[in-house]
Design an enzyme around this catalytic site. Structure first.
Site, mmCIF file in Angstrom:
data_model
loop_
_atom_site.group_PDB
_atom_site.id
_atom_site.type_symbol
_atom_site.label_atom_id
_atom_site.label_comp_id
_atom_site.label_asym_id
_atom_site.label_seq_id
_atom_site.Cartn_x
_atom_site.Cartn_y
_atom_site.Cartn_z
ATOM 1 N N GLU A 9 0.817 -1.225 0.000
ATOM 2 C CA GLU A 9 0.000 0.000 0.000
ATOM 3 C C GLU A 9 0.842 1.262 0.000
ATOM 4 O O GLU A 9 0.435 2.291 -0.541
ATOM 5 C CB GLU A 9 -0.957 0.010 1.193
ATOM 6 C CG GLU A 9 -2.124 -0.967 1.069
ATOM 7 C CD GLU A 9 -1.779 -2.365 1.573
ATOM 8 O OE1 GLU A 9 -0.590 -2.608 1.916
ATOM 9 O OE2 GLU A 9 -2.689 -3.211 1.634
ATOM 10 N N PHE B 40 -11.308 -8.049 13.214
ATOM 11 C CA PHE B 40 -10.225 -8.446 12.313
ATOM 12 C C PHE B 40 -9.907 -7.311 11.344
ATOM 13 O O PHE B 40 -10.801 -6.754 10.720
ATOM 14 C CB PHE B 40 -10.613 -9.710 11.534
ATOM 15 C CG PHE B 40 -9.562 -10.134 10.550
ATOM 16 C CD1 PHE B 40 -8.301 -10.541 10.987
ATOM 17 C CD2 PHE B 40 -9.810 -10.107 9.187
ATOM 18 C CE1 PHE B 40 -7.321 -10.903 10.083
ATOM 19 C CE2 PHE B 40 -8.835 -10.471 8.277
ATOM 20 C CZ PHE B 40 -7.586 -10.871 8.724
ATOM 21 N N GLN B 41 -8.657 -6.986 11.234
ATOM 22 C CA GLN B 41 -8.169 -5.893 10.379
ATOM 23 C C GLN B 41 -8.844 -4.565 10.687
ATOM 24 O O GLN B 41 -9.077 -3.747 9.805
ATOM 25 C CB GLN B 41 -8.313 -6.254 8.886
ATOM 26 C CG GLN B 41 -7.367 -7.386 8.489
ATOM 27 C CD GLN B 41 -7.208 -7.560 6.994
ATOM 28 O OE1 GLN B 41 -8.128 -7.272 6.231
ATOM 29 N NE2 GLN B 41 -6.049 -8.025 6.563
ATOM 30 N N LYS C 183 -17.432 -1.198 5.559
ATOM 31 C CA LYS C 183 -17.882 -2.104 4.500
ATOM 32 C C LYS C 183 -19.397 -2.079 4.329
ATOM 33 O O LYS C 183 -19.907 -2.132 3.202
ATOM 34 C CB LYS C 183 -17.403 -3.526 4.828
ATOM 35 C CG LYS C 183 -17.504 -4.464 3.644
ATOM 36 C CD LYS C 183 -16.810 -5.797 3.942
ATOM 37 C CE LYS C 183 -16.894 -6.716 2.734
ATOM 38 N NZ LYS C 183 -16.189 -7.996 2.972
ATOM 39 N N MET D 146 24.291 8.833 2.861
ATOM 40 C CA MET D 146 24.152 10.058 3.654
ATOM 41 C C MET D 146 24.388 9.762 5.128
ATOM 42 O O MET D 146 24.962 10.570 5.852
ATOM 43 C CB MET D 146 22.776 10.684 3.422
ATOM 44 C CG MET D 146 22.686 12.136 3.834
ATOM 45 S SD MET D 146 23.868 13.211 2.985
ATOM 46 C CE MET D 146 22.873 13.875 1.656
#
Lengths: 183, 595
Positions: free
Chosen positions: B66, B128-129, B178, B494
């Protein structure tokens, strides 16, 4: 004269040497979910102080809430606080009540004092002087309701301390400007 | 945003139409003119993906992580001037999106991020999630929403685009449970959608312009200090900047984010300002008598030591965000406006006053002396390829083409900024404010998705690019012929440079003991791999990369210990740059504590 410390970069900008002022800000916001979180989050994320905070819906039709924040900071910091608050999408206006010099500030406190005998009488006498109302009483306790400037409430609590002060609940500062105009 | 906008007729017929929340998302995206989006499906966004299944007008680029979708949307936005759109599922999908959201916030990139959320009745149950997406993104997005009623969804989507693209642009997150995606509600069109509490000021006040012109008319050592705001304001702003410069003759420098707004080939171009900027640019900023800041924000990488920042100058600051004014540096004339409106007002005012082009010959003579220092000079290739040489050759071999450059973050980014030169805005995509390693490769994916026929090159470091390496797979799947040009010195360059400067050459964990074979890795992904470690072969191999019709990973093995110079060490003023070599005692105790 000590030499003024020179900040080496933005990270080193230290405003501690500057005078801090106390300000009361009225923040008018759209009353939408999470709006208080945005305001409070901004203060913590940018390291600003919150001394007191009150919030309630004040216009149901327009979904407008008024948040009153008492904060302290240098002039530069206060200028940033106002500008950063206005960046928040649901913030409609920020009014610096203190700066306007026409502000009125009030706080409401509920103060529970427990005791018997002389201290109980003394507590009642002081409450009268402060124009506090008794809103609950038992044989050995009072709950006083008191409104006024924060300093007045501080002073009241201080006087009640040796007389059996048990618990204090305060609203935090509410403010409004004098005169006929809004804002 | 005009190519795919629905006709007014279709639009009005949709206003008031009944549809599911998922259909509203797609309809609103179409109405907003979205032709490309970047995303990754998951349980909580399946209804939206289902609606997307039969939608031919929106190109969906399937990323591998993502974070890639977010940076690709940023690259798309920055290279087109349009709003980037990313789509992710709930929980880990949303948390993976936090870095690009923050990146877009810091660099003011317009982006709308749509995330799925668990159904409303499960919110708050540690489902969940599930994660508190609006809570997590509240402080890193310009604005965010959790939509709990399908009838609010279409308006919210349009409002999100309005907020993301207007004022100071930024990312807006819309979290959609959802059940709201499945629910049927009434669609509303974008016309008339506004937010009363959100009214950014875009037109400058007359008195600010008048005061600015008064200062400009009498300046003898002026400098334009331009930033990403000029790019964000659109190509018109770059055009006006050039016209105003032409009328005044004032020299121009720019921040990292503003490169391309003013042509690098112009005789009055000073190069980039800041920590790794040009000697002439930094000295001009330090010694000027008038600084005209256009859409930049006095970032610490630009100012160096605050108390010694441009001590003798008066300052004009054009910014659309009032909170940028006096945040770091006190200015004399704040101009709160969109850059193009302010530049137009200044240009018109300059012309109306019939001001002659001022005689700046003494100032320009001084600038030429600084220029003569040739601060970006570097040693000859000594067997190995110097990284600066690699960027220089890449520039020479691509400059005539329709080229877009993105970068990761680190030494290679600064070498790219120093040695690749831009004539036009929107050609340079880099992570400035947040400094996100792993920005460049997915950004290149986003740029290429918007400009299919252009040459898109991610100038990368081998450390940064490995944070997002999987997006090569995205490029292969979607036939996006991006070129990943890795300056491979085997170090986090760096970090290594700062350890040399600040920590007595104790190189703690900045060397990658094991690196992949990038050529084989390219092949494993189905891309083309090229390796070069010989300066004599570099040109031919760069041409091979350009000519290859498909994604390329170019492993350019460069000199390992090269430092990125010149440099303003932390805590030093602009006129105390390190030019040639790092000795190790440039930074005092106070400077060592900084980032």
């Amino acid at each position: 004269m000590s030499k003024e410390p020179i900040p080496a970069s933005a990270y080193d900008m230290d405003h501690a040497e500057e005078v801090e002022e106390r300000r009361t800000l009225a923040v008018l916001v759209d009353n939408e979910p999470g709006v208080l979180g945005r305001v409070v989050g901004l203060f913590s994320a940018r390291g600003y102080n919150i001394e007191s905070l009150t919030v309630a819906e004040v216009d149901r039709g327009k979904h407008r809430s008024r948040i009153t924040i008492v904060t302290t900071g240098t002039a530069h910091m206060l200028e940033q606080i106002e500008a950063q608050l206005l960046r928040l999408v649901p913030v409609a206006a920020v009014i610096d009540i203190t700066k306007s010099k026409r502000g009125i500030e009030r706080e409401l406190a509920l103060v529970k004092v427990a005791g018997k005998g002389d201290p109980r009488v003394e507590a009642l006498r002081i409450a009268e002087i402060f124009r506090a109302h008794v809103i609950d009483t038992t044989n050995e306790s009072f709950i006083f309701e008191l409104t006024g400037a924060s300093e007045k409430i501080d002073q009241f609590c201080e006087l009640m301390e040796p007389l059996g002060l048990v618990e204090v609940s305060r609203t935090g500062v509410l403010s409004i400007r004098r005169g006929k105009d809004a804002g | 945003m005009d190519t795919h906008t629905l006709s007014d007729q279709t639009q009005s017929s949709l206003d008031g139409a009944r549809m599911t929340g998922a259909e509203m998302v797609i309809t609103a995206l179409r109405e907003q003119g979205v032709d490309t989006m970047f995303g990754y499906p998951g349980g909580a966004v399946l209804p939206i993906y289902d609606a997307l299944y039969s939608e031919p007008s929106i190109q969906h680029i399937l990323v591998r992580h993502e974070q890639g979708a977010g940076h690709a949307a940023e690259g798309y936005a920055r290279s087109t001037g349009k709003c980037g759109v990313a789509l992710a599922t709930s929980g880990p999908g949303a948390t993976n999106m936090v870095t690009p959201i923050t990146d877009a916030m810091m660099d003011s990139i317009p982006m709308v991020v749509i995330t799925g959320q668990v159904p409303t009745h499960l919110i708050g149950t540690d489902a969940f999630q599930e994660c508190d997406t609006v809570g997590i993104t509240r402080c890193c997005a310009k604005h965010n929403y959790l939509v709990t009623d399908v009838d609010d969804l279409a308006r919210t989507l349009h409002e999100a685009f309005l907020i993301a693209t207007s004022g100071r642009p930024g990312p807006v997150v819309i979290d959609i449970p959802k059940d709201v995606q499945f629910a049927t509600g009434t669609y509303v069109g974008k016309a008339g959608v506004h937010k009363p509490t959100y009214q950014p000021k875009t037109e400058p006040s007359d008195h600010a312009i008048r005061d600015a012109l008064d200062m400009m008319a009498t300046a003898r050592r002026p400098v334009f200090y331009t930033g990403g705001g000029v790019i964000n304001s659109g190509t018109e702003a770059s055009k006006l900047l050039r016209e105003l410069q032409e009328a005044t003759g004032f020299p121009v420098t720019s921040t990292l984010m503003g490169l391309g707004a003013f042509p690098a080939s112009h005789e009055d171009w000073l190069g980039m300002v800041g920590m790794h900027g040009a000697y002439e640019a930094n000295n001009a900023m330090h010694d000027c008598d008038l600084m005209i800041c256009v859409g930049a924000r006095f970032d610490d990488r630009v100012t160096g030591k605050i108390s010694a920042f441009s001590p003798g100058s008066r300052k004009i600051h054009i910014d659309i965000d009032p909170s940028s004014i006096n945040k770091i540096i006190r200015v004399d004339v704040p101009v709160i406006a969109d850059c193009k409106a302010a530049l137009r007002a200044l240009l018109e005012g300059w012309k109306a006053r019939r001001l002659p082009k001022p005689d700046l010959s003494d100032w320009k003579e001084q600038i030429d002396k600084w220029r003569a220092v040739d601060c970006f000079a570097y040693p000859e290739n000594d067997g190995a390829i110097r990284p600066q040489y690699a960027v220089e050759r890449l520039y020479e071999l691509t400059k005539g083409r329709d080229t877009y450059i993105s970068t990761e973050v680190g030494q290679h980014q600064m070498w790219a900024a120093q040695h690749y030169h831009f004539e036009e805005p929107n050609r340079w995509m880099t992570s400035g404010g947040l400094g996100t390693m792993g920005y460049g490769l997915p950004a290149a994916v986003g740029i290429q998705a918007a400009h299919r026929d252009s040459l898109v090159i991610d100038i990368a470091g081998e450390a940064s690019v490995q944070m997002v390496m999987q997006e090569v797979s995205t490029a292969v799947q979607h036939k996006l012929p991006i070129k990943v040009f890795i300056l491979n010195n085997e170090w986090m360059g760096m970090v290594r440079q700062w350890q040399e400067l600040l920590h007595g050459e104790r190189y703690s964990h900045s060397y990658s003991e094991s690196l992949p074979d990038f050529v084989k890795l390219a092949e494993a992904y189905g891309a083309h791999g090229i390796r070069c470690d010989d300066p004599a072969e570099l040109d031919a191999k760069i041409m091979e990369m350009i000519d290859h019709d498909g994604p390329v990973i170019f492993d350019c093995m460069v000199e390992k210990a090269e430092n990125c110079l010149p440099m303003i060490p932390s805590g030093a003023p602009h006129n105390e740059m390190i030019l040639g070599k790092i000795s190790g005692d440039e930074i005092d105790e106070a400077g060592r504590k900084m980032v």
